[in-house]
Write an enzyme that holds these catalytic residues in place. Structure first.
Site, PDB file in Angstrom:
ATOM      1  N   ARG A 131     -11.286  39.239 -15.781  1.00  0.00           N
ATOM      2  CA  ARG A 131     -10.173  38.613 -16.496  1.00  0.00           C
ATOM      3  C   ARG A 131      -9.115  38.110 -15.518  1.00  0.00           C
ATOM      4  O   ARG A 131      -8.542  37.028 -15.694  1.00  0.00           O
ATOM      5  CB  ARG A 131      -9.524  39.605 -17.471  1.00  0.00           C
ATOM      6  CG  ARG A 131     -10.388  39.990 -18.655  1.00  0.00           C
ATOM      7  CD  ARG A 131      -9.578  40.734 -19.696  1.00  0.00           C
ATOM      8  NE  ARG A 131      -8.642  39.836 -20.390  1.00  0.00           N
ATOM      9  CZ  ARG A 131      -7.671  40.257 -21.192  1.00  0.00           C
ATOM     10  NH1 ARG A 131      -7.480  41.555 -21.395  1.00  0.00           N
ATOM     11  NH2 ARG A 131      -6.873  39.401 -21.800  1.00  0.00           N
ATOM     12  N   HIS A 176       2.410  43.644 -23.519  1.00  0.00           N
ATOM     13  CA  HIS A 176       1.117  44.295 -23.302  1.00  0.00           C
ATOM     14  C   HIS A 176       0.751  44.382 -21.825  1.00  0.00           C
ATOM     15  O   HIS A 176      -0.412  44.591 -21.483  1.00  0.00           O
ATOM     16  CB  HIS A 176       0.015  43.571 -24.080  1.00  0.00           C
ATOM     17  CG  HIS A 176       0.127  43.758 -25.568  1.00  0.00           C
ATOM     18  ND1 HIS A 176      -0.564  42.979 -26.476  1.00  0.00           N
ATOM     19  CD2 HIS A 176       0.850  44.631 -26.302  1.00  0.00           C
ATOM     20  CE1 HIS A 176      -0.261  43.372 -27.698  1.00  0.00           C
ATOM     21  NE2 HIS A 176       0.599  44.368 -27.626  1.00  0.00           N
ATOM     22  N   CYS A 209       1.470  58.862 -10.951  1.00  0.00           N
ATOM     23  CA  CYS A 209       2.923  58.910 -10.716  1.00  0.00           C
ATOM     24  C   CYS A 209       3.691  57.795 -11.417  1.00  0.00           C
ATOM     25  O   CYS A 209       4.926  57.793 -11.401  1.00  0.00           O
ATOM     26  CB  CYS A 209       3.222  58.894  -9.216  1.00  0.00           C
ATOM     27  SG  CYS A 209       2.951  57.291  -8.413  1.00  0.00           S
ATOM     28  N   GLY A 228       0.220  31.162 -31.919  1.00  0.00           N
ATOM     29  CA  GLY A 228      -1.115  31.570 -31.501  1.00  0.00           C
ATOM     30  C   GLY A 228      -1.403  33.048 -31.628  1.00  0.00           C
ATOM     31  O   GLY A 228      -2.130  33.610 -30.812  1.00  0.00           O
ATOM     32  N   LEU A 270      -3.484  27.759 -35.077  1.00  0.00           N
ATOM     33  CA  LEU A 270      -4.633  26.908 -35.337  1.00  0.00           C
ATOM     34  C   LEU A 270      -5.089  27.029 -36.791  1.00  0.00           C
ATOM     35  O   LEU A 270      -5.613  26.082 -37.384  1.00  0.00           O
ATOM     36  CB  LEU A 270      -5.779  27.284 -34.390  1.00  0.00           C
ATOM     37  CG  LEU A 270      -6.897  26.270 -34.188  1.00  0.00           C
ATOM     38  CD1 LEU A 270      -6.342  24.936 -33.703  1.00  0.00           C
ATOM     39  CD2 LEU A 270      -7.918  26.813 -33.187  1.00  0.00           C
TER      40      LEU A 270
END
Length: 234
Positions: A57, A107, A118, A173, A200
């Site tokens: 990704r 996110h 830590c 979106g 969309l």
């Protein structure tokens, strides 16, 4: 006329830049079960699998370029008489590449790494592996700095404060199915903001918006931005 705007963006705004959405067939997400690559438990079971997934990704996102929708939002931030916050569910950096500055990644972000031991954060390398030590404590507990299912999103207090003073709330979106983001429209509407969805197709929460605009983000977002700037200058 001074206008404060909060914008929530989801995977749909980055789809036209070549980054597949969660529901796309044949994309990275379609090749893996959510519980295996997007939960703390999945990471505990198989950190190598999870790192491989996010390495892919990260590579894909680093090569992507902002589209007209990202660029329009950067223009809105630059020219708006008022405050603008972009709250994104996306972990890519396309808003920043387009020139937006006030971006909150609720996110997390692919470009950051996090130590599970830590809590230290740092810039992620292109590839991460289970035996990468934390640069602060040395623990072999490196993970992507992304919020997985079951974890608390980042910046909720800042988002709530921004919504409290928003004159306009826009969702672009997004599926309207992931909480707490799915409830932002109700929060904004309850505080008197004008609400608009640009998507969309209508989301599952489209009925809660004052206005719904259907079409590709690269077309609808620039048009909406021009409308808001014209109104803002009146």
């Amino acid at each position: 006329m001074r206008t404060n705007i909060v914008i929530l963006t989801g995977a749909g705004i980055s789809a036209e830049s070549g980054l597949g959405t969660f529901r796309d067939e044949g994309g990275l997400w379609a090749q893996h079960a959510i519980e295996d690559v997007a939960t703390p438990e999945g990471f505990s079971r198989n950190p190598t699998l999870v790192h491989n997934f996010y390495n892919a990704r990260r590579k894909q996102a680093s090569a992507a370029q902002p589209n007209a929708a990202h660029l329009a939002l950067a223009k809105l931030e630059q020219e708006l008489n008022g405050d603008l916050m972009i709250v994104t569910q996306n972990v890519d950096a396309l808003h920043e590449k387009a020139g937006s500055r006030n971006v909150l990644h609720m996110h997390g972000a692919l470009e950051r790494a996090l130590c599970n031991e830590c809590g230290h954060r740092w810039e992620a390398p292109t590839e991460m592996w289970p035996d990468d030590p934390c640069p602060r404590c040395g623990a072999l507990a490196t993970r992507p700095d992304v919020v997985w299912f079951g974890e608390i999103p980042y910046g909720m207090k800042a988002i709530s404060d921004a919504l409290a003073s928003a004159d306009v709330f826009a969702a672009i979106g997004t599926s309207g199915e992931v909480y707490p983001a799915a409830n932002f429209v109700a929060e904004a509407d309850g505080l008197g903001a004008h609400t608009v969805e640009l998507n969309l197709a209508p989301s599952s929460g489209a009925a809660r918006f004052g206005k719904v605009v259907i079409g590709a983000a690269s077309e609808t977002v620039p048009a909406w931005v021009n409308h808001e700037l014209t109104r803002n200058r009146a």
